[in-house]
Design a protein around this motif. Structure first.
Motif, PDB file in Angstrom:
ATOM      1  N   LEU A 120       0.977  -1.234  -0.131  1.00 51.46           N
ATOM      2  CA  LEU A 120       0.022   0.040   0.037  1.00 51.46           C
ATOM      3  C   LEU A 120       0.859   1.244  -0.140  1.00 51.46           C
ATOM      4  N   ASN A 125      -3.981   4.681  -2.399  1.00 52.37           N
ATOM      5  CA  ASN A 125      -4.690   3.630  -1.925  1.00 52.37           C
ATOM      6  C   ASN A 125      -5.911   4.304  -1.553  1.00 52.37           C
ATOM      7  N   ASN A 126      -6.905   3.498  -0.811  1.00 51.35           N
ATOM      8  CA  ASN A 126      -8.047   4.243  -0.555  1.00 51.35           C
ATOM      9  C   ASN A 126      -8.339   4.500   1.071  1.00 51.35           C
TER      10      ASN A 126
END
Length: 478
Positions: A120, A125-126
């Motif tokens: 990540l 990334n979220n």
């Protein structure tokens, strides 16, 4: 007539020291070190070259600069540049006997957490993006469901460490009000972190009840005023009071707090998520049990017994955690994406508790059998003794490890290791060995006790990390 390059000293020829005029110009030295400049860039190499030449010039003026050092200038400069690029934070071998060592980074991350961080951190990334809705999200949403499932909480949030969790909880629930704490729980932990100071920083007025060794339910009841905003319980994980003692547990205190319309918050510190007694370790209070007992807020660490990264976990009722999440200080204390990724991966390991001893390094080291550690000590003894001979003697010994980081301070774990004694019996000889061990490429950290350097092997899972350096150690001690 030019001065001779060599002079006679005690019947042998010796080169005179270098003069300031013998030093090369900066540009010339950089041309000689062109590959170094190509690798590291002009700024760093030129800066180090300039500092090196300045230092040598001072010695040359004093007549203390051997000519041999001038001949080795490119190598010396390369060593300086490479040294500057070495990280100050380095991996070490923890042979102190303290498993969760505060000064040595506390818990080791599981492989799953390391892989999650690598995956990540090198990619977008979220962290705060709702993939389903396609709009901005809340980072707490990524981990709240998992924490609630593991603890039975209604809501959860995380901050950057447990001290921050305590500070935020008190500030959100009792700022401008009174917070009641038993005198026996006004602890100080590492770094002079004191509960009275936290209360003050959070804007709450501390109200002490009971005595150092005994506090009763009536002490809390008599302390209520219209300004009471919170009752705080603190698990005294870093010390124990024994003998004539009494304390009020959360199950008894919760009805008292709720009858007065006051939330109850408890700080567990070490934060075990599973019953450690099933592996033969002393039991620690669990967040699940505290919530079941009626606590509105429970705070605990992510990087101690839980075995994850540094983090402060806050679980509890929707109402209380909701107030904490909305408090302005929350943003300043929030968890960043790197430990967030590691924490989520660590928590997921708890979904399969049967595998925890294999998957979680902290638990694996805490439960390591003594006979396995003793066998390792026997295997390492000949190699270590050979490397330290003849100035030191080495023997295998039974030792007592500890959990560490304030967790279960009086409990000990049977362990084994090597005891090193200086043949000359001098303490400074032993200190010199400890210094040499710390100077290895992979520094080795032991502990000196009763004129012996003890190397507790509980945390040494890869013996080659030690044995591969013994040759360098022998050279350092020569």
């Amino acid at each position: 007539m030019n001065a001779p390059d060599e002079s006679v000293v005690h019947g042998s020829k010796a080169r005179p020291p270098a003069r300031p005029s013998d030093l090369p110009a900066l540009d010339k030295l950089l041309r000689e070190c062109a590959p170094l400049v190509a690798e590291h860039g002009h700024t760093l190499v030129a800066g180090e070259a300039r500092a090196l030449l300045d230092a040598l010039r001072t010695r040359a003026v004093a007549g203390e600069l051997p000519r041999a050092e001038l001949e080795a200038l490119p190598q010396t400069l390369a060593a300086r540049v490479n040294g500057r690029m070495q990280p100050a934070m380095r991996a070490v071998l923890n042979l102190t006997g303290t498993v969760i060592h505060t000064n040595l980074g506390r818990s080791l991350l599981a492989d799953a957490a390391l892989q999650q961080v690598l995956a990540l951190m090198g990619s977008p990334n979220n962290l705060e993006f709702d993939l389903e809705a396609g709009s901005r999200g809340d980072r707490d949403d990524l981990i709240e469901g998992l924490l609630c499932e593991l603890t039975g909480a209604e809501a959860a949030t995380v901050v950057n460490n447990n001290a921050a969790a305590v500070l935020l909880g008190i500030a959100a629930l009792a700022r401008g009000k009174e917070a009641i704490v038993s005198r026996g729980e006004l602890v100080e932990i590492g770094g002079a972190f004191r509960m009275p100071d936290v209360m003050s920083a959070a804007g709450a007025t501390l109200v002490e009840v009971g005595t150092t060794n005994r506090t009763h339910p009536r002490d809390y009841e008599q302390a209520f005023t219209p300004r009471t905003g919170l009752i705080v319980k603190v698990h005294t994980s870093n010390y124990q009071v024994q003998g004539f003692t009494a304390a009020v547990d959360e199950a008894t205190l919760a009805p008292i707090a709720h009858a007065a319309g006051v939330p109850l918050m408890t700080d567990l510190g070490s934060g075990a998520l599973v019953d450690l007694s099933k592996w033969g370790l002393p039991a620690e209070p669990l967040p699940q049990a505290m919530l079941a007992a009626g606590c509105d807020v429970v705070t605990f660490s992510g990087d101690k017994l839980l075995g994850g990264p540094q983090a402060g976990l806050i679980v509890g009722s929707k109402a209380a955690v909701g107030r904490i999440r909305k408090f302005p200080m929350k943003r300043a204390l929030r968890l960043s994406k790197l430990p967030f990724a590691a924490l989520e991966a660590t928590l997921r390991l708890y979904l399969r508790p049967e595998r925890l001893v294999q998957d979680l390094p902290t638990l694996r080291l805490l439960t390591r059998p003594q006979n396995q550690i003793a066998d390792l000590a026997q295997r390492l003894l000949p190699e270590v003794a050979k490397a330290l001979s003849p100035r030191f003697t080495v023997e295998t010994v039974a030792l007592q490890s500890q959990i560490g980081s304030g967790s279960l301070p009086v409990e000990r774990l049977p362990s084994a290791g090597l005891a090193v004694t200086a043949v000359d019996g001098r303490g400074r000889t032993l200190e010199a060995l400890a210094t040499a061990l710390r100077g290895l490429p992979r520094p080795v950290i032991g502990r000196i006790n009763e004129d012996r350097l003890l190397l507790d092997l509980r945390c040494l899972e890869e013996p080659a990390l030690l044995t591969s350096q013994l040759g360098l150690l022998k050279e350092a001690l020569a």
